[in-house]
Design a protein around this motif. Structure first.
Motif, PDB file in Angstrom:
ATOM      1  N   UNK A   1       0.816  -1.199   0.000  1.00 13.93           N
ATOM      2  CA  UNK A   1       0.000   0.000   0.000  1.00 13.93           C
ATOM      3  C   UNK A   1       0.851   1.250   0.000  1.00 13.93           C
ATOM      4  N   UNK A   3       3.722   1.833  -1.029  1.00  8.18           N
ATOM      5  CA  UNK A   3       4.386   2.093  -2.304  1.00  8.18           C
ATOM      6  C   UNK A   3       3.439   2.811  -3.269  1.00  8.18           C
ATOM      7  N   UNK A   4       2.220   2.275  -3.340  1.00  7.56           N
ATOM      8  CA  UNK A   4       1.245   2.860  -4.253  1.00  7.56           C
ATOM      9  C   UNK A   4       0.871   4.266  -3.807  1.00  7.56           C
ATOM     10  N   UNK A   7       3.444   6.594  -4.770  1.00 11.01           N
ATOM     11  CA  UNK A   7       3.373   6.898  -6.201  1.00 11.01           C
ATOM     12  C   UNK A   7       2.300   7.943  -6.462  1.00 11.01           C
TER      13      UNK A   7
ATOM     14  N   UNK B   5      -2.723  -4.282  -2.898  1.00 14.85           N
ATOM     15  CA  UNK B   5      -2.384  -3.126  -3.727  1.00 14.85           C
ATOM     16  C   UNK B   5      -3.615  -2.306  -4.025  1.00 14.85           C
ATOM     17  N   UNK B 211       2.031  -1.238 -11.559  1.00 11.62           N
ATOM     18  CA  UNK B 211       2.355  -1.061 -10.137  1.00 11.62           C
ATOM     19  C   UNK B 211       2.701   0.399  -9.815  1.00 11.62           C
ATOM     20  N   UNK B 212       3.635   0.970 -10.564  1.00  7.84           N
ATOM     21  CA  UNK B 212       4.197   2.251 -10.145  1.00  7.84           C
ATOM     22  C   UNK B 212       3.301   3.426 -10.504  1.00  7.84           C
ATOM     23  N   UNK B 214      -0.146   3.162 -11.314  1.00 12.96           N
ATOM     24  CA  UNK B 214      -1.575   2.996 -11.070  1.00 12.96           C
ATOM     25  C   UNK B 214      -2.367   2.876 -12.368  1.00 12.96           C
TER      26      UNK B 214
END
Lengths: 359, 282
Positions: A1, A3-4, A7, B5, B211-212, B214
């Motif tokens: 989480x 990490x996202x 970002x 995630x 991932x990076x 979105x």
């Protein structure tokens, strides 16, 4: 989480740190220097050609006399020079530049729109449609530019729509050319029919359409056509991104955010709005819209950001030179300008076809 | 991993995009001409995941992607972009959130690679030229096409052209700067003319992007093993419907694959990656 979330934060930070700046005001990058130099060179060439064309003719006017004829106090015996220059030569040269620029611009736009290197107002029947409208106005309603222009516009628009619809039904170069042949034939035969019923005065007006001419230039015509064509040209120049996107295909252009049906309609309309009144004033001048964009593409590439303005300047240069040639080749008589462009353009077109229509 | 995630994504995004986030086809039916191609198909592409669209020739993969790309009218059901029906979102707004890589793209007239890649920034007029150049450099790296800068597009081989087109849609995708805005990338057979190294490179880049940045990535693939190796989720189409939708080890069932592809299938464990079986067609 985390990490996202990071970002996303970074994205937000980036969004804040870059202020909005329209890229219409792009600074010049290294990549843009060549096209800008080419535009500057073309502009100089156009001005030189215009000066030479304005100086030469049955009455030779020395270039050195231009400043005092235009702005100073000409000597009493130079009144004729002044009148020739101001009332005949300059309007004619300006008109030729305007027509050449407009034809090259609309040619380049159509080639992108139709995705076809051979699309050109004359070749695919748009000029013929305009001519038919104008001839119809002369024979059936008596003529006059203010009647001719809308009639020619209506004819051009109809022909464009027809060429587009037929060209799409049979994709590739052949479909569009066949549509152009058909439209040119139909328009030509209808013009022939109208010629048949025309009286002598009308006939003299009509002969003008067969070859095209910028001899009808005068300040009143320029005062209308100049702003009209320049405003539409500015709009067309601003469409360079969507025209580039169309090089990829209509679907891809849609994916780049262009509502393609509406865009297409606007481009066709703008083209007909330029070509129609132009044809009403000059008749059909062939091949400028085909050759000029092609040559510019060979030297500067197909990016419409540069192709469109460079094409306008090169078109202005080409028609200025063609008209100059038409006036001095068999002086004191005069060749029709359309004959000159066809003499150069016809062989060029054959060469293009021999290469397989590739650009 | 993927569920965690997504939880993170949802909490980082403003509530407006919240639960409806995603490119969603709900029970759509599509015909090409008179022939029905899709019958009641649903697919939900969420931001941050890489999904493979699999199926035999004629199963409706390209049609489903075209519907998600807004190219085709949908006869029944609906396609929604972050909760709004596609028909209500302007082409420009769609382009800011969704980029599409076509199967093959020709150019009417030749352009330089740099010019073509920069076209990906057209939907984002707010980007300054320096930003566009930075995005293009990153996209060309991701697509392994940096060495092709300065070349003319038509001189390139099919595989090179595909990588350049990929760089273009990556610029479009990366150019979106609205904070928290979900983005989607649709790739129609992106590996079709790539060599094995570039096939893996492309999917590695797509997975990294998901991932990076979105991004929700949907790719039509024919290589089942490539899909299983890199994708979070596989969607298997058969006869105009969804035959399976889930993580690789759930979808890659020997009997199902046998039925869908009409070829006999052996499943092997992948040497290093659990949950990502290897499929051997015979």
């Amino acid at each position: 989480m985390t990490q996202v979330a990071q970002a996303a934060q970074a994205g937000k930070a980036a969004g804040v740190s870059f202020p909005i700046s329209r890229h219409d005001h792009q600074p010049v990058s290294r990549h843009d220097r060549l096209p800008i130099a080419a535009l500057a060179g073309l502009l100089v060439a156009v001005l030189v050609a215009a000066a030479v064309a304005a100086a030469s003719g049955p009455v030779q006017i020395p270039l050195s006399a231009f400043p005092r004829l235009l702005w100073g106090a000409p000597a009493p015996d130079e009144a004729l020079w002044r009148n020739v220059l101001l009332d005949i030569r300059i309007p004619r040269v300006l008109f030729g530049m305007l027509a050449g620029a407009a034809l090259a611009l609309t040619g380049a736009v159509m080639q992108a729109l139709f995705r076809n290197p051979l699309a050109e107002p004359g070749l695919i029947g748009i000029s013929a449609g305009g001519a038919l409208g104008a001839v119809g106005a002369i024979v059936l309603a008596g003529g006059g530019f203010w009647l001719l222009a809308p009639a020619a516009f209506a004819g051009s628009l109809l022909a464009t729509a027809l060429a587009y619809a037929l060209g799409r039904r049979h994709p590739g170069v052949a479909g569009l050319l066949l549509a152009g042949i058909a439209i040119n034939t139909v328009a030509g035969s209808l013009i022939g029919l109208l010629t048949y019923v025309a009286d002598d005065v009308q006939l003299r007006d009509l002969t003008f359409w067969s070859m095209g001419s910028v001899a009808g230039a005068n300040w009143r015509l320029l005062a209308f056509l100049g702003p009209w064509i320049l405003l539409l040209s500015i709009w067309l120049l601003r469409q360079w991104r969507v025209l580039n996107a169309l090089l990829l295909g209509e679907r891809e252009a849609q994916h780049l955010g262009y509502a393609i049906v509406a865009v297409r309609r606007k481009l066709v309309l703008a083209t007909a709005l330029v070509v129609g009144p132009l044809v009403a004033a000059t008749g059909g001048i062939a091949f400028v819209g085909l050759i000029v964009p092609h040559l510019v593409r060979l030297t500067l590439g197909a990016n419409h950001r540069w192709l469109l303005p460079a094409g306008m300047l090169a078109g202005a240069l080409a028609l200025t030179l063609a008209d100059w040639l038409a006036r001095v080749a068999i002086a004191p008589a005069e060749l029709p300008i359309g004959l000159v462009t066809s003499l150069v353009g016809g062989p060029f077109f054959l060469w293009l076809l021999a290469r397989g229509g590739k650009s | 991993m993927s569920a965690g995630g997504q939880g993170g994504v949802a909490s980082a995004r403003p509530p407006a995009a919240g639960p409806a986030a995603g490119l969603l086809a709900r029970d759509i039916s599509v015909s090409r001409g008179r022939k029905p191609v899709l019958r009641g198909v649903s697919l939900h592409l969420r931001p941050g995941e890489l999904v493979a669209l699999l199926g035999a020739n004629g199963a409706g993969k390209s049609t489903l992607m075209a519907a998600l790309a807004g190219e085709l009218p949908v006869h029944a059901g609906a396609v929604a972009l972050d909760g709004r029906p596609l028909g209500e979102v302007s082409a420009a707004a769609q382009a800011r959130r969704r980029a599409v890589l076509p199967q093959s793209a020709s150019l009417t007239f030749d352009l330089e690679v740099d010019e073509l890649v920069a076209m990906g920034a057209y939907p984002h007029p707010g980007l300054a030229p320096a930003e566009v150049q930075a995005l293009a450099a990153r996209a060309l790296d991701l697509a392994d096409a940096a060495a092709l800068r300065g070349r003319r597009y038509r001189e390139l081989s099919g595989g090179e052209q595909q990588r350049v087109q990929l760089a273009r849609v990556l610029v479009q995708c990366l150019g979106a700067r609205e904070p928290g805005q979900a983005r989607y990338l649709l790739l129609d057979e992106p590996t079709a003319s790539l060599d094995p190294r570039h096939q893996h490179g492309l999917l590695r880049a797509a997975a990294g992007l998901a991932r990076s940045d979105e991004v929700g990535v949907l790719a039509i693939l024919h290589d089942v093993n490539l899909a299983a190796r890199w994708c979070d989720r596989l969607v298997l189409l058969a006869d105009g419907g969804v035959a399976a939708d889930g993580p690789p080890d759930a979808v890659l069932d020997a009997q199902l694959l046998q039925r869908v592809y009409g070829a006999s299938v052996t499943l092997l464990p992948y040497p290093r990656l659990p949950g990502r079986p290897l499929v051997l067609f015979e």
